[in-house]
Design a protein around this motif. Structure first.
Motif, PDB file in Angstrom:
ATOM      1  N   VAL A 216     -71.075 -35.666 -70.341  1.00 36.65           N
ATOM      2  CA  VAL A 216     -70.049 -36.545 -70.903  1.00 36.65           C
ATOM      3  C   VAL A 216     -69.857 -37.745 -69.976  1.00 36.65           C
ATOM      4  CG1 VAL A 216     -68.886 -34.664 -72.117  1.00 36.65           C
ATOM      5  CG2 VAL A 216     -68.208 -35.206 -69.764  1.00 36.65           C
ATOM      6  N   LEU A 217     -68.876 -38.575 -70.279  1.00 34.86           N
ATOM      7  CA  LEU A 217     -68.546 -39.688 -69.389  1.00 34.86           C
ATOM      8  C   LEU A 217     -67.853 -39.147 -68.142  1.00 34.86           C
ATOM      9  CD1 LEU A 217     -67.244 -42.242 -72.051  1.00 34.86           C
ATOM     10  CD2 LEU A 217     -69.468 -42.261 -70.882  1.00 34.86           C
ATOM     11  N   VAL A 218     -67.987 -39.862 -67.049  1.00 38.91           N
ATOM     12  CA  VAL A 218     -67.414 -39.400 -65.778  1.00 38.91           C
ATOM     13  C   VAL A 218     -65.907 -39.632 -65.772  1.00 38.91           C
ATOM     14  CG1 VAL A 218     -67.525 -39.573 -63.283  1.00 38.91           C
ATOM     15  CG2 VAL A 218     -69.572 -40.014 -64.642  1.00 38.91           C
ATOM     16  N   GLY A 219     -65.158 -38.543 -65.529  1.00 36.76           N
ATOM     17  CA  GLY A 219     -63.698 -38.645 -65.474  1.00 36.76           C
ATOM     18  C   GLY A 219     -63.137 -37.735 -64.404  1.00 36.76           C
ATOM     19  N   GLU A 220     -61.850 -37.496 -64.473  1.00 39.95           N
ATOM     20  CA  GLU A 220     -61.152 -36.687 -63.457  1.00 39.95           C
ATOM     21  C   GLU A 220     -61.703 -35.270 -63.372  1.00 39.95           C
ATOM     22  OE1 GLU A 220     -58.950 -37.615 -61.322  1.00 39.95           O
ATOM     23  OE2 GLU A 220     -58.366 -39.598 -62.046  1.00 39.95           O
ATOM     24  N   GLY A 221     -62.178 -34.724 -64.496  1.00 39.15           N
ATOM     25  CA  GLY A 221     -62.621 -33.329 -64.513  1.00 39.15           C
ATOM     26  C   GLY A 221     -64.067 -33.113 -64.114  1.00 39.15           C
ATOM     27  N   ASP A 222     -64.731 -34.142 -63.640  1.00 41.90           N
ATOM     28  CA  ASP A 222     -66.157 -34.047 -63.324  1.00 41.90           C
ATOM     29  C   ASP A 222     -66.433 -33.039 -62.212  1.00 41.90           C
ATOM     30  OD1 ASP A 222     -68.938 -34.756 -63.195  1.00 41.90           O
ATOM     31  OD2 ASP A 222     -68.481 -35.986 -61.441  1.00 41.90           O
ATOM     32  N   ILE A 223     -67.436 -32.170 -62.428  1.00 38.96           N
ATOM     33  CA  ILE A 223     -67.790 -31.173 -61.407  1.00 38.96           C
ATOM     34  C   ILE A 223     -69.109 -31.506 -60.702  1.00 38.96           C
ATOM     35  CG2 ILE A 223     -66.560 -29.322 -62.617  1.00 38.96           C
ATOM     36  CD1 ILE A 223     -69.310 -28.268 -63.556  1.00 38.96           C
ATOM     37  N   LEU A 224     -69.720 -32.645 -61.057  1.00 40.36           N
ATOM     38  CA  LEU A 224     -71.010 -33.009 -60.471  1.00 40.36           C
ATOM     39  C   LEU A 224     -70.880 -33.789 -59.169  1.00 40.36           C
ATOM     40  CD1 LEU A 224     -73.003 -34.203 -63.650  1.00 40.36           C
ATOM     41  CD2 LEU A 224     -72.874 -31.899 -62.659  1.00 40.36           C
ATOM     42  N   GLY A 225     -69.666 -34.237 -58.863  1.00 42.24           N
ATOM     43  CA  GLY A 225     -69.494 -35.042 -57.656  1.00 42.24           C
ATOM     44  C   GLY A 225     -70.068 -36.441 -57.793  1.00 42.24           C
ATOM     45  N   ASN A 226     -69.929 -37.027 -58.972  1.00 46.95           N
ATOM     46  CA  ASN A 226     -70.464 -38.372 -59.199  1.00 46.95           C
ATOM     47  C   ASN A 226     -69.948 -39.376 -58.178  1.00 46.95           C
ATOM     48  OD1 ASN A 226     -72.099 -39.270 -61.855  1.00 46.95           O
ATOM     49  ND2 ASN A 226     -70.980 -37.379 -62.293  1.00 46.95           N
ATOM     50  N   ALA A 227     -68.640 -39.374 -57.959  1.00 53.29           N
ATOM     51  CA  ALA A 227     -68.054 -40.364 -57.051  1.00 53.29           C
ATOM     52  C   ALA A 227     -68.646 -40.239 -55.651  1.00 53.29           C
ATOM     53  CB  ALA A 227     -66.538 -40.209 -57.011  1.00 53.29           C
ATOM     54  N   ALA A 228     -68.798 -39.011 -55.174  1.00 58.88           N
ATOM     55  CA  ALA A 228     -69.357 -38.793 -53.842  1.00 58.88           C
ATOM     56  C   ALA A 228     -70.830 -39.201 -53.795  1.00 58.88           C
ATOM     57  CB  ALA A 228     -69.208 -37.327 -53.441  1.00 58.88           C
ATOM     58  N   GLN A 229     -71.587 -38.865 -54.835  1.00 61.48           N
ATOM     59  CA  GLN A 229     -72.998 -39.254 -54.878  1.00 61.48           C
ATOM     60  C   GLN A 229     -73.146 -40.772 -54.854  1.00 61.48           C
ATOM     61  OE1 GLN A 229     -75.784 -37.330 -57.580  1.00 61.48           O
ATOM     62  NE2 GLN A 229     -74.334 -35.668 -57.974  1.00 61.48           N
ATOM     63  N   GLU A 245     -75.295 -42.503 -68.961  1.00 61.79           N
ATOM     64  CA  GLU A 245     -76.238 -41.796 -69.818  1.00 61.79           C
ATOM     65  C   GLU A 245     -75.666 -40.443 -70.267  1.00 61.79           C
ATOM     66  OE1 GLU A 245     -81.055 -40.963 -69.879  1.00 61.79           O
ATOM     67  OE2 GLU A 245     -79.899 -40.296 -68.153  1.00 61.79           O
ATOM     68  N   PRO A 246     -74.617 -40.461 -71.093  1.00 58.42           N
ATOM     69  CA  PRO A 246     -74.060 -39.204 -71.607  1.00 58.42           C
ATOM     70  C   PRO A 246     -74.800 -38.761 -72.870  1.00 58.42           C
ATOM     71  CG  PRO A 246     -72.707 -41.027 -72.326  1.00 58.42           C
ATOM     72  CD  PRO A 246     -73.828 -41.628 -71.526  1.00 58.42           C
ATOM     73  N   PHE A 247     -75.181 -37.494 -72.916  1.00 51.15           N
ATOM     74  CA  PHE A 247     -75.916 -36.964 -74.058  1.00 51.15           C
ATOM     75  C   PHE A 247     -75.033 -36.186 -75.026  1.00 51.15           C
ATOM     76  CE2 PHE A 247     -79.400 -37.982 -71.344  1.00 51.15           C
ATOM     77  CZ  PHE A 247     -80.547 -38.037 -72.120  1.00 51.15           C
ATOM     78  N   ALA A 248     -73.817 -35.851 -74.624  1.00 47.92           N
ATOM     79  CA  ALA A 248     -72.969 -34.963 -75.428  1.00 47.92           C
ATOM     80  C   ALA A 248     -72.591 -35.589 -76.769  1.00 47.92           C
ATOM     81  CB  ALA A 248     -71.703 -34.610 -74.648  1.00 47.92           C
ATOM     82  N   GLU A 249     -72.695 -34.790 -77.815  1.00 47.68           N
ATOM     83  CA  GLU A 249     -72.305 -35.278 -79.144  1.00 47.68           C
ATOM     84  C   GLU A 249     -70.825 -35.625 -79.207  1.00 47.68           C
ATOM     85  OE1 GLU A 249     -73.580 -32.665 -82.241  1.00 47.68           O
ATOM     86  OE2 GLU A 249     -75.702 -32.766 -81.655  1.00 47.68           O
ATOM     87  N   SER A 250     -70.035 -34.983 -78.349  1.00 48.11           N
ATOM     88  CA  SER A 250     -68.603 -35.298 -78.318  1.00 48.11           C
ATOM     89  C   SER A 250     -68.371 -36.751 -77.892  1.00 48.11           C
ATOM     90  CB  SER A 250     -67.864 -34.360 -77.352  1.00 48.11           C
ATOM     91  OG  SER A 250     -68.385 -34.480 -76.032  1.00 48.11           O
ATOM     92  N   VAL A 251     -69.267 -37.274 -77.080  1.00 41.23           N
ATOM     93  CA  VAL A 251     -69.172 -38.683 -76.673  1.00 41.23           C
ATOM     94  C   VAL A 251     -69.675 -39.585 -77.803  1.00 41.23           C
ATOM     95  CG1 VAL A 251     -70.006 -40.436 -75.040  1.00 41.23           C
ATOM     96  CG2 VAL A 251     -69.402 -38.145 -74.220  1.00 41.23           C
ATOM     97  N   HIS A 252     -70.807 -39.211 -78.385  1.00 41.73           N
ATOM     98  CA  HIS A 252     -71.396 -40.018 -79.456  1.00 41.73           C
ATOM     99  C   HIS A 252     -70.461 -40.110 -80.661  1.00 41.73           C
ATOM    100  CE1 HIS A 252     -75.549 -38.718 -77.690  1.00 41.73           C
ATOM    101  NE2 HIS A 252     -74.891 -39.526 -76.898  1.00 41.73           N
ATOM    102  N   GLY A 253     -69.599 -39.127 -80.817  1.00 38.93           N
ATOM    103  CA  GLY A 253     -68.705 -39.112 -81.968  1.00 38.93           C
ATOM    104  C   GLY A 253     -67.344 -39.743 -81.720  1.00 38.93           C
ATOM    105  N   LEU A 254     -67.132 -40.290 -80.536  1.00 36.66           N
ATOM    106  CA  LEU A 254     -65.841 -40.890 -80.218  1.00 36.66           C
ATOM    107  C   LEU A 254     -65.529 -42.054 -81.149  1.00 36.66           C
ATOM    108  CD1 LEU A 254     -65.919 -40.950 -76.301  1.00 36.66           C
ATOM    109  CD2 LEU A 254     -64.388 -39.593 -77.745  1.00 36.66           C
ATOM    110  N   ALA A 260     -63.322 -45.592 -74.072  1.00 32.44           N
ATOM    111  CA  ALA A 260     -63.658 -44.452 -73.215  1.00 32.44           C
ATOM    112  C   ALA A 260     -64.522 -44.885 -72.034  1.00 32.44           C
ATOM    113  CB  ALA A 260     -64.370 -43.381 -74.034  1.00 32.44           C
ATOM    114  N   LEU A 261     -65.464 -45.769 -72.285  1.00 35.40           N
ATOM    115  CA  LEU A 261     -66.293 -46.296 -71.211  1.00 35.40           C
ATOM    116  C   LEU A 261     -65.456 -47.093 -70.216  1.00 35.40           C
ATOM    117  CD1 LEU A 261     -69.418 -47.383 -73.257  1.00 35.40           C
ATOM    118  CD2 LEU A 261     -69.501 -45.917 -71.234  1.00 35.40           C
TER     119      LEU A 261
END
Length: 271
Positions: A216-229, A245-254, A260-261
Motif C-alpha cells: 500500500v502507500l507508505v503511512g503511519e502503520g508501515d512495518i517495512l521501515g520505509n522512512a529509515a531505509q 509502487e503500490p500493488f494493492a487493489e485497495s489502493v487502486h480502488g481509492l 492519498a498520495l
C-alpha cells in the motif's frame, strides 16, 4: 547534508488512469517523473500507444520518464529475451525513458543451483550491456526479495555487474519492500539508480506470506521501515527519485488517489 526527497509515480499507483490524466496527477503532486509499464493491459505499450506520443505528453508537462518496468525474466537469456529487450530498448529511447527496469525469474520450480543462477545472471548482463549502450539507456536491475526469486539481494547483483564490466550502464533498484523481504541490510547508494517505495501494514502475516497484494502507500502503520531505509540512502549519497509502487487493489480502488498520495508524501517529508 542529505538530499531533499524527490518523488516519482510508477504507473502501478493508478493503473486504470489514462496516461494524460496520470501525468496531470503527477504534476499536481509536484512529482516531475514517472515510470511506465509494459504489463498493464490496455495502457501505453500494451495498447499500442506510440512512444513518441508518450514523449509528447510528458514533455508538455515537464515530466521525465524514468523507466519502462520491466524486462522479465531478464536473467533467463534466450532469443525471445533478446527480442523483448530490443523492443523495449527501442520504445525507451523513443519515449525518452532513462532506463529499463529488469526483474529476475520469480516463480516456483526453479531447480537451478546458486552457481547456475549466478552464471545465468552474468550471461544476461553481458548480453544486455551492448544493447543498453547502443540505445543510450540504463539497465535498472531489481532484485526481488521473495523466497522463490532467482535474485534476492542487491549484493549479488552488484558483484555480477562489476564482474562483467557493466558499471557504465547498470544500476540497481532499491525496493523498500523487497529489501525488507530479503532481510538485506546492505545499501549501495552509489550504484542505486532508482528507489521503489511502498508500505505494508499487515502485522499478522508471516514474512514469507507477504506478497505484492499487501503493498500500500507508505503511512503511519508501515512495518517495512520505509522512512529509515530512505534516510539511510539519502544520508549515504543517494540523490535520485523515490517512486511510489503500490500493488494493492485497495489502493487502486481509492476514490481519491491523488489525496492519498499527497498524504503519503507529507508523511515521508516529516522531519
Amino acid at each position: 547534508m542529505k538530499s531533499p526527497l524527490r518523488f516519482a509515480l510508477n504507473r502501478m499507483v493508478a493503473p486504470d488512469l489514462a496516461l494524460a490524466d496520470f501525468i496531470q496527477m503527477a504534476k499536481a503532486l509536484k512529482c516531475d517523473a514517472i515510470e511506465i509499464r509494459n504489463d498493464l493491459k490496455n495502457r501505453e505499450i500494451e495498447y499500442g500507444m506510440p512512444a513518441t506520443r508518450v514523449r509528447e505528453l510528458c514533455a508538455a508537462q515537464g515530466i521525465t520518464v524514468l523507466s519502462i518496468n520491466a524486462l522479465y525474466p531478464f536473467d533467463v537469456w534466450n532469443d525471445e529475451r533478446r527480442a523483448q529487450a530490443l523492443e523495449l530498448a527501442t520504445y525507451a529511447r523513443e519515449c525518452g525513458a532513462q532506463g529499463l527496469v529488469m526483474c529476475p525469474f520469480n516463480e516456483p520450480g526453479d531447480t537451478r543451483t546458486d552457481a547456475q543462477r549466478a552464471a545465468a545472471l552474468r550471461t544476461a548482463l553481458s548480453e544486455l550491456a551492448p544493447i543498453l549502450r547502443e540505445y543510450g539507456i540504463l539497465g535498472f536491475v531489481e532484485p526481488l526479495g521473495f523466497e522463490v526469486s532467482a535474485l534476492r539481494r542487491k549484493r549479488v547483483a552488484v558483484e555480477a555487474i562489476k564482474s562483467i564490466g557493466g558499471l557504465d550502464v547498470f544500476r540497481v533498484v532499491h525496493d523498500t519492500f523487497h529489501h525488507h523481504l530479503a532481510g538485506e541490510h546492505e545499501f549501495f547508494p552509489e550504484l542505486t539508480g532508482l528507489v521503489h517505495i511502498s508500505g505494508v501494514e499487515d502485522r499478522e502475516a508471516p514474512l514469507n506470506a507477504i506478497g505484492d497484494g499487501h503493498r500500500v502507500l507508505v503511512g503511519e502503520g508501515d512495518i517495512l521501515g520505509n522512512a529509515a531505509q530512505i534516510d539511510t540512502l539519502l544520508s549515504t549519497g543517494y540523490s535520485g527519485y523515490l517512486s511510489f509502487e503500490p500493488f494493492a487493489e485497495s489502493v487502486h480502488g481509492l476514490a481519491d488517489i491523488q489525496q492519498a498520495l499527497g498524504a503519503s508524501i507529507a508523511h515521508l517529508q516529516k522531519p
